[in-house]
Design an enzyme around this catalytic site. Structure first.
Site, short mmCIF file in Angstrom:
data_model
loop_
_atom_site.label_atom_id
_atom_site.label_comp_id
_atom_site.label_asym_id
_atom_site.label_seq_id
_atom_site.Cartn_x
_atom_site.Cartn_y
_atom_site.Cartn_z
N ASP A 154 -6.61 -6.54 4.48
CA ASP A 154 -5.96 -5.22 4.51
C ASP A 154 -5.93 -4.67 5.94
OD1 ASP A 154 -5.05 -2.66 3.97
OD2 ASP A 154 -6.77 -2.08 2.73
N ASP B 267 -4.80 3.59 -1.55
CA ASP B 267 -5.85 3.90 -0.58
C ASP B 267 -6.40 5.31 -0.81
OD1 ASP B 267 -6.00 1.55 1.09
OD2 ASP B 267 -3.92 2.00 1.61
N MET C 208 -11.38 -5.80 5.74
CA MET C 208 -10.56 -4.86 6.52
C MET C 208 -10.24 -5.50 7.87
SD MET C 208 -9.87 -2.31 4.69
CE MET C 208 -8.91 -1.53 5.97
N SER D 218 0.84 -1.19 0.00
CA SER D 218 0.00 0.00 0.00
C SER D 218 0.88 1.24 0.00
CB SER D 218 -0.88 0.02 1.25
OG SER D 218 -1.35 1.34 1.46
N MET E 291 -9.02 8.09 0.29
CA MET E 291 -9.84 8.46 1.46
C MET E 291 -10.38 9.87 1.29
SD MET E 291 -7.43 6.99 4.49
CE MET E 291 -6.56 5.42 4.32
N GLY F 289 1.26 -2.16 4.05
CA GLY F 289 1.76 -0.80 3.90
C GLY F 289 3.02 -0.61 4.71
N GLY G 30 -2.58 -4.16 9.10
CA GLY G 30 -1.78 -4.82 10.12
C GLY G 30 -1.12 -6.12 9.70
N HIS H 64 -8.47 1.08 -3.70
CA HIS H 64 -9.38 0.85 -2.57
C HIS H 64 -10.06 2.17 -2.23
CE1 HIS H 64 -9.52 -0.37 2.01
NE2 HIS H 64 -10.72 -0.26 1.48
N PHE I 151 -6.07 4.77 8.41
CA PHE I 151 -4.63 5.02 8.64
C PHE I 151 -3.82 3.75 8.45
CE2 PHE I 151 -7.24 7.78 11.22
CZ PHE I 151 -6.78 9.04 10.85
N GLY J 216 -0.38 1.46 9.59
CA GLY J 216 0.36 1.21 10.82
C GLY J 216 -0.46 0.79 12.03
N HIS K 163 -1.32 -1.34 -4.18
CA HIS K 163 -2.58 -1.01 -3.49
C HIS K 163 -2.62 0.49 -3.23
CE1 HIS K 163 -6.01 -2.09 -0.87
NE2 HIS K 163 -5.58 -1.12 -0.08
N MET L 278 -12.18 4.37 -0.10
CA MET L 278 -12.81 4.57 1.21
C MET L 278 -13.48 5.93 1.18
SD MET L 278 -9.67 2.99 3.37
CE MET L 278 -8.59 3.18 1.96
C1 DX5 Z 1 -6.14 1.45 5.93
C2 DX5 Z 1 -5.74 1.15 4.49
C3 DX5 Z 1 -4.64 0.17 4.38
C4 DX5 Z 1 -3.35 0.61 5.01
C5 DX5 Z 1 -2.63 -0.63 5.45
O1 DX5 Z 1 -7.25 2.25 5.94
O2 DX5 Z 1 -6.84 0.62 3.77
O3 DX5 Z 1 -4.43 -0.24 3.04
O4 DX5 Z 1 -2.52 1.34 4.17
O5 DX5 Z 1 -1.51 -0.23 6.18
P1 DX5 Z 1 -0.75 -1.22 7.15
O6 DX5 Z 1 -0.30 -2.39 6.31
O7 DX5 Z 1 0.35 -0.38 7.67
O8 DX5 Z 1 -1.73 -1.64 8.20
ZN ZN Z 2 -6.43 -0.33 1.70
#
Ligand code: DX5
Ligand code: ZN
Length: 219
Positions: free
Chosen positions: A173, A33, A135, A6, A35, A195, A175, A64, A141, A143, A31, A66
């Site tokens: 997706d 994201d 999810m 990501s 938002m 990510g 963690g 993706h 976010f 991390g 990937h 959101m």
């Molecule tokens: C969260 C995103 C993820 C995010 C994953 O809202 O959809 O794609 O970037 O990041 P990590 O892998 O750090 O959890």
């Molecule tokens: Zn994502």
């Protein structure tokens, strides 16, 4: 089995280098994201950046969304070069129609659910989807920590997909890191977004290789 870094955790001052580095490290998808500050409490990128990523990478773009009212932006993200467009079940009032809208543009259609949305909510659309995105953190976010209850949900959705002989991919997706990717794969997922685990490491190649080894991909 695919790894989808990501770019939310990439260094945007040198995005082209970051994209090339993960491509060389044998990532399978990029990937992205998106938002909107409404559906999730963060604002990231729009079609303009997706179009730039398209020019800087040969990998499939896994976009993706959101965002609220995703149907209003699908044309733009398709034109920008998305290969997969995933919308959240929670955001689309006429999800069946939205899925058809994506497919009519020649793009693969994904449906995502939040941690609080049950697997069963997918029942009426699962046969239409090319990809289901679970999810495993609350979106917004990078991390954050993987929510363990996601494992049960992944198992349930894997069964639902088998029951309707669907060839859809099951993506997870949030963690995902080398230490937990194995059990997420054993639960039935086959695409893994990562990510911070990839872009936060100092050797992308080694990280992606380790993740692939953990899920039994060797080449
Ligand atoms: C969260 C995103 C993820 C995010 C994953 O809202 O959809 O794609 O970037 O990041 P990590 O892998 O750090 O959890
Ligand atoms: Zn994502």
């Amino acid at each position: 089995m695919k790894i989808a870094p990501s770019i939310l955790s990439a260094d945007f001052t040198c995005l082209k280098d970051e994209l090339q580095a993960v491509e060389e490290a044998k990532a399978d998808y990029i990937h992205i994201d998106v938002m909107d500050g409404h559906f999730v409490p963060n604002i990231t990128i729009g079609p303009f950046i997706v179009e730039a990523v398209r020019r800087a990478s040969t990998l499939p773009l896994d976009v993706h969304l959101m965002i609220e009212k995703p149907e209003n932006f699908i044309d733009d993200f398709a034109k920008a070069g998305s290969d997969i467009i995933t919308v959240h079940l929670e955001t689309s009032k006429h999800l069946h129609r939205t899925i058809q809208q994506i497919k009519e543009l020649g793009v693969r259609a994904g449906v995502s659910i939040n941690p609080s949305t049950p697997a069963e909510a997918l029942e009426e659309v699962i046969e239409e989807a090319d990809l289901i995105l679970v999810m495993s953190v609350n979106p917004g976010f990078g991390g954050q920590s993987f929510i363990p209850a996601s494992l049960k949900k992944i198992k349930k959705i894997r069964k639902m997909l088998s029951a309707c002989h669907s060839k859809a991919e099951l993506e997870v997706d949030g963690g995902i890191k080398p230490s937990n990717i194995g059990e997420v794969a054993r639960a039935g997922a086959d695409v893994f977004v990562a990510g911070s685990a990839v872009f936060g490491s100092d050797d992308y190649k080694r990280t992606i290789k380790t993740m692939k080894e953990e899920i039994g991909v060797t080449e």
